[in-house]
Design an enzyme around this catalytic site. Structure first.
Site, PDB file in Angstrom:
ATOM      1  N   TYR A 155      -3.524  -0.742  10.005  1.00 52.43           N
ATOM      2  CA  TYR A 155      -3.349  -0.930   8.556  1.00 52.43           C
ATOM      3  C   TYR A 155      -1.934  -0.504   8.145  1.00 52.43           C
ATOM      4  CZ  TYR A 155      -4.520  -0.807   3.553  1.00 52.43           C
ATOM      5  OH  TYR A 155      -4.547  -1.038   2.183  1.00 52.43           O
ATOM      6  N   SER A 199       0.856  -1.198   0.000  1.00 50.96           N
ATOM      7  CA  SER A 199       0.000   0.000   0.000  1.00 50.96           C
ATOM      8  C   SER A 199       0.889   1.244   0.000  1.00 50.96           C
ATOM      9  CB  SER A 199      -0.851  -0.032   1.271  1.00 50.96           C
ATOM     10  OG  SER A 199      -1.443   1.230   1.533  1.00 50.96           O
TER      11      SER A 199
HETATM   12  P1  NAD Z   1     -11.774  -4.877  -1.135  1.00 49.95           P
HETATM   13  O1  NAD Z   1     -12.279  -4.609   0.237  1.00 49.95           O
HETATM   14  O2  NAD Z   1     -12.685  -4.628  -2.289  1.00 49.95           O
HETATM   15  O3  NAD Z   1     -11.180  -6.330  -1.250  1.00 49.95           O
HETATM   16  C1  NAD Z   1     -10.565  -7.022  -0.176  1.00 49.95           C
HETATM   17  C2  NAD Z   1     -10.612  -8.508  -0.482  1.00 49.95           C
HETATM   18  O4  NAD Z   1     -10.090  -9.228   0.635  1.00 49.95           O
HETATM   19  C3  NAD Z   1     -12.039  -8.992  -0.702  1.00 49.95           C
HETATM   20  O5  NAD Z   1     -12.054  -9.977  -1.704  1.00 49.95           O
HETATM   21  C4  NAD Z   1     -12.386  -9.607   0.648  1.00 49.95           C
HETATM   22  O6  NAD Z   1     -13.402 -10.568   0.569  1.00 49.95           O
HETATM   23  C5  NAD Z   1     -11.032 -10.229   1.000  1.00 49.95           C
HETATM   24  N1  NAD Z   1     -10.921 -10.560   2.421  1.00 49.95           N
HETATM   25  C6  NAD Z   1     -10.896  -9.708   3.462  1.00 49.95           C
HETATM   26  N2  NAD Z   1     -10.836 -10.401   4.619  1.00 49.95           N
HETATM   27  C7  NAD Z   1     -10.813 -11.727   4.290  1.00 49.95           C
HETATM   28  C8  NAD Z   1     -10.768 -12.938   5.045  1.00 49.95           C
HETATM   29  N3  NAD Z   1     -10.754 -12.948   6.389  1.00 49.95           N
HETATM   30  N4  NAD Z   1     -10.766 -14.122   4.376  1.00 49.95           N
HETATM   31  C9  NAD Z   1     -10.811 -14.142   3.013  1.00 49.95           C
HETATM   32  N5  NAD Z   1     -10.861 -13.017   2.239  1.00 49.95           N
HETATM   33  C10 NAD Z   1     -10.868 -11.824   2.885  1.00 49.95           C
HETATM   34  O7  NAD Z   1     -10.522  -3.936  -1.298  1.00 49.95           O
HETATM   35  P2  NAD Z   1      -9.379  -3.856  -2.401  1.00 49.95           P
HETATM   36  O8  NAD Z   1      -9.086  -2.415  -2.520  1.00 49.95           O
HETATM   37  O9  NAD Z   1      -9.672  -4.625  -3.625  1.00 49.95           O
HETATM   38  O10 NAD Z   1      -8.183  -4.508  -1.586  1.00 49.95           O
HETATM   39  C11 NAD Z   1      -7.342  -5.525  -2.059  1.00 49.95           C
HETATM   40  C12 NAD Z   1      -5.975  -5.371  -1.443  1.00 49.95           C
HETATM   41  O11 NAD Z   1      -5.389  -4.166  -1.922  1.00 49.95           O
HETATM   42  C13 NAD Z   1      -5.984  -5.260   0.094  1.00 49.95           C
HETATM   43  O12 NAD Z   1      -4.870  -5.943   0.621  1.00 49.95           O
HETATM   44  C14 NAD Z   1      -5.866  -3.765   0.311  1.00 49.95           C
HETATM   45  O13 NAD Z   1      -5.321  -3.460   1.557  1.00 49.95           O
HETATM   46  C15 NAD Z   1      -4.937  -3.393  -0.826  1.00 49.95           C
HETATM   47  N6  NAD Z   1      -4.932  -1.987  -1.199  1.00 49.95           N
HETATM   48  C16 NAD Z   1      -6.022  -1.355  -1.702  1.00 49.95           C
HETATM   49  C17 NAD Z   1      -5.937  -0.019  -2.031  1.00 49.95           C
HETATM   50  C18 NAD Z   1      -7.091   0.750  -2.596  1.00 49.95           C
HETATM   51  O14 NAD Z   1      -6.961   1.962  -2.801  1.00 49.95           O
HETATM   52  N7  NAD Z   1      -8.232   0.163  -2.867  1.00 49.95           N
HETATM   53  C19 NAD Z   1      -4.745   0.673  -1.894  1.00 49.95           C
HETATM   54  C20 NAD Z   1      -3.640   0.002  -1.378  1.00 49.95           C
HETATM   55  C21 NAD Z   1      -3.748  -1.335  -1.044  1.00 49.95           C
END
Ligand code: NAD
Length: 252
Positions: free
Chosen positions: A157, A144
């Protein structure tokens, strides 16, 4: 050159692919030729349909990534479905927002468990299987901007994602000699559920947008090129590195 990015015959595990960045990356890996094992808490119907449309196979495993015992089950299911594993994308992640002064142990532990602890043990279980196969492997962790910066009101986080950046280097140091590439992608501000609260807050949203040189939030499809690169032969001499996919955010 195209062959370097070709994932035909490869098996990729991706955690949390029912939505958001995980769905985008699962689709990209399938479009590059990989069969996909998706780990989610409920059946990812939409992702399964999108992947089947590419002509690749999708195997769904229902599991909770907050529990490290899950890791054995995931590898066993993947091997019984496809006979081997080649690529692991540690994408599942959660976020909790509160002032540091009021932050609870529950919000600390839940985030650290999914984002860092299970990510480590999932990687360990995957690496043992790859070493047993005697083949090469690629691990891609999802970091991130808060692997580099402090953030506001998200102490667990930030800690977990800063840990992911360090762990990516630590694992690369030990496993490069076994033919396993461990790298990470640090997404910037992307349009997914994870950032819904930020995008709904007009002030924070315009502050963020004003700092992104590309002038827009990222989308799951912006992850496609970088994930295929790090999952393929094209990145064979890249170890322990975190690539920012952030529209230039960190360059400011
Ligand atoms: P999101 O919330 O849409 O997706 C998160 C995913 O993780 C989902 O598929 C959810 O079901 C899964 N998940 C969460 N807890 C779980 C568990 N206990 N068991 C199984 N699956 C679980 O968000 P996203 O933005 O697509 O996030 C994906 C990754 O990218 C994450 O690690 C997030 O921290 C990272 N991220 C996102 C952003 C952003 O701007 N969206 C930026 C930096 C990093």
């Amino acid at each position: 050159m195209k062959e370097m990015f070709d994932l035909r015959g490869k098996v990729a595990i991706i955690t949390g692919c029912n939505t958001g960045l995980g769905q985008g990356m699962a689709l990209a890996l399938a479009e590059a030729g990989a069969d996909i094992v998706g780990i989610n808490r409920s059946n990812p119907t939409e992702t399964a349909l999108l992947i089947e449309k590419t002509g690749r196979k999708f195997h769904s495993v229902i599991a909770d990534m907050s529990k490290m015992e899950t890791t054995d089950l995931v590898i066993k299911e993947a091997v019984s479905a496809f006979g081997k594993v080649d690529i692991l994308v540690n994408n599942a992640g959660i976020i909790r927002r509160n002032d540091a002064i009021d932050f609870t142990e529950k919000d600390w532990d839940e985030v650290m468990d999914v984002n860092l602890k299970t990510l480590f043990f999932m990687s360990q279980t995957f690496a043992k299987q790859v070493m047993k196969q005697g083949s090469a492997g690629n691990i891609i962790n999802i970091a991130s901007m808060l692997s580099y910066q402090g953030g506001i009101r998200v102490p667990s986080y930030t800690s977990s994602k800063s840990g992911v950046l360090g762990l990516t280097k630590a694992l690369a140091n030990e496993w490069a000699q076994h033919g396993i590439n461990v790298n990470a992608i640090a997404p910037g501000y992307m349009e997914t559920n994870n950032t819904q609260a930020l995008r709904a807050d007009e002030n924070r949203s315009s502050e963020i947008l004003g700092r992104i040189p590309a002038g827009r939030w990222g989308t799951p499809s912006d992850m496609a090129g970088p994930i295929v690169f790090l999952a393929s032969e094209a990145s064979r001499y890249v170890h322990g590195y975190t690539i920012a996919v952030d529209g230039g955010w960190l360059a400011r």
